[in-house]
Design a protein around this motif. Structure first.
Motif, PDB file in Angstrom:
ATOM      1  N   PRO A 163       1.105  40.244  16.946  1.00 55.72           N
ATOM      2  CA  PRO A 163       0.453  39.080  17.582  1.00 55.72           C
ATOM      3  C   PRO A 163       1.453  38.088  18.159  1.00 55.72           C
ATOM      4  O   PRO A 163       1.201  37.496  19.216  1.00 55.72           O
ATOM      5  CB  PRO A 163      -0.362  38.462  16.441  1.00 55.72           C
ATOM      6  N   VAL A 164       2.569  37.903  17.462  1.00 54.59           N
ATOM      7  CA  VAL A 164       3.597  36.962  17.945  1.00 54.59           C
ATOM      8  C   VAL A 164       4.212  37.474  19.243  1.00 54.59           C
ATOM      9  O   VAL A 164       4.380  36.719  20.213  1.00 54.59           O
ATOM     10  CB  VAL A 164       4.686  36.766  16.873  1.00 54.59           C
ATOM     11  N   GLY A 198       2.899  39.555  21.366  1.00 55.74           N
ATOM     12  CA  GLY A 198       1.902  39.565  22.426  1.00 55.74           C
ATOM     13  C   GLY A 198       1.692  38.214  23.075  1.00 55.74           C
ATOM     14  O   GLY A 198       1.217  38.142  24.217  1.00 55.74           O
ATOM     15  N   LYS A 199       2.055  37.130  22.385  1.00 51.09           N
ATOM     16  CA  LYS A 199       1.862  35.787  22.921  1.00 51.09           C
ATOM     17  C   LYS A 199       3.105  35.232  23.614  1.00 51.09           C
ATOM     18  O   LYS A 199       3.077  34.114  24.129  1.00 51.09           O
ATOM     19  CB  LYS A 199       1.439  34.836  21.804  1.00 51.09           C
ATOM     20  N   LEU A 200       4.187  36.012  23.641  1.00 52.91           N
ATOM     21  CA  LEU A 200       5.390  35.544  24.323  1.00 52.91           C
ATOM     22  C   LEU A 200       5.139  35.459  25.829  1.00 52.91           C
ATOM     23  O   LEU A 200       4.360  36.240  26.388  1.00 52.91           O
ATOM     24  CB  LEU A 200       6.560  36.494  24.042  1.00 52.91           C
TER      25      LEU A 200
END
Length: 402
Positions: free
Chosen positions: A100-101, A103-105
């Protein structure tokens, strides 16, 4: 200024054939500039889409550790060092927590977890060695756009399904819907149905690559947890190095950028861009020389008129302004004509979505129309300075006497 503009316009219309020929020459130079911009830009996009575009821009992959097996004699001396193949044991156990981390970059389009390994695809007495990739069913085309390469069936991977390349299907006489046996290098076998056949166009993947679902790969490679690698797709592949550094800093995972293994490709693209810049520069130089030559000739032919203007009290700056305005008008007219012609010609070529091998990969959106017009006007203005200064130095008495 208005009076100078009026005189410059009069000079433009007094010899319509010469002005039209000069404007057409400028338009040809602008057309070449726009065409080369669209060709070089489209070619670069096509090369990237066929290479880096179908690759993972950032890859997180577990390093395979191969511990040595030491054989000793009765006294403890080492007789032989035997390495054990444990490539399938390499896995990323803790990566799921960071998905999730990642993917949010900024700039990250897709993140795909994968399990990879080797195996054999069998049907009857026929057998073919393949590389097996297990992917999440919802992300089959996240990295390589397999959907766009599909020639039969579907890319929807569910339990008991396999997606293979066309060359492999032709070599093994596989057809859509047939049941085949896939035996992994772990020794585990599973019967699968050919649900789709793709054709990328490169011999390797089309002949040796098979895709299954992540759940199927977990069974085949005895990997109930973790994955072999994580592939990341970016909106801008040139940001791969920056994103790789961020992932390393945030997660501590062994991330690598596609540029580490594609130095030659980047060098080729840079050389291609430099070649395009040189060709476009030559087009601008041609415009400058043509306008300067024509205005110098116009200056010589209009010496009596210039002499009269100077005798009536017109300062040198006024004469310079007249010819500079004339040069700018020629550049603007030629730039607009060339840009219009360039756009109409490029409309005949297919868009970037329809690029195919054997066709010119011209991208109409990269024609740089505004830049071409701006550079043409600037070049034409600069080209008129020398003739304008020559005109301003005309001696009124000598010019009128001629």
């Amino acid at each position: 200024m208005l009076y100078a503009l009026k005189i410059a316009s009069r000079y433009m219309t007094s010899n319509k054939a010469q002005s039209a020929l000069l404007i057409f020459g400028v338009a040809v130079g602008v057309f070449i500039f726009i065409f080369m911009s669209a060709l070089i830009g489209g070619l670069a996009d096509y090369i990237l889409s066929r290479t880096a575009g179908d690759l993972s821009h950032v890859t997180i992959e577990a390093e395979a550790r191969v511990p040595a097996l030491l054989l000793h004699d009765e006294k403890g001396a080492v007789l032989m060092v035997q390495k054990k193949d444990t490539s399938r044991e390499a896995r990323l156990s803790s990566v799921d927590a960071f998905i999730p981390v990642i993917g949010k970059l900024p700039g990250v389009k897709a993140v795909s977890r994968e399990i990879t390994g080797g195996g054999f695809l069998r049907r009857g007495a026929q057998s073919a060695q393949v590389s097996v990739t297990g992917v999440e069913p919802a992300k089959v085309s996240a990295i390589i756009n397999l959907k766009s390469y599909l020639v039969a069936g579907t890319v929807d991977l569910g339990p008991g399904k396999v997606l293979i390349g066309k060359k492999l299907a032709d070599d093994m006489s596989y057809r859509l819907g047939q049941t085949v046996e896939l035996q992994a290098d772990t020794g585990i076998s599973q019967s699968l149905v050919v649900s789709g056949i793709y054709e990328i166009g490169s011999g390797g993947p089309d002949r040796r690559q098979a895709y299954v679902s992540l759940a199927t790969a977990r069974t085949l490679f005895a990997m109930p947890q973790g994955v072999s690698r994580v592939e990341i797709k970016l909106a801008d592949l040139y940001q791969a190095d920056t994103t790789t550094a961020r992932i390393k800093a945030i997660t501590g995972l062994p991330a690598t950028s596609w540029t580490e293994n594609a130095a030659q490709l980047l060098d080729a693209l840079k050389a291609q861009a430099q070649t395009g810049l040189m060709l476009k520069s030559f087009a601008l130089i041609t415009i400058v020389i043509g306008i300067a030559s024509a205005l110098l000739l116009s200056t010589y032919r209009r010496r009596p008129e210039i002499g009269i203007m100077r005798a009536m009290g017109a300062p040198r700056s006024f004469v310079v302004t007249v010819f500079v305005i004339q040069g700018a008008m020629i550049g603007l007219a030629g730039g607009l004509l060339g840009a219009g012609l360039g756009y109409l010609v490029l409309l005949a070529f297919p868009g970037r979505e329809a690029f195919k091998p054997g066709n010119l990969p011209i991208d109409i959106t990269q024609g740089a129309y505004g830049l071409a017009i701006l550079l043409t006007v600037i070049s034409a203005t600069l080209a008129s300075i020398l003739p304008a200064r020559a005109a301003s130095r005309v001696d009124p008495v000598t010019a009128i006497g001629q």
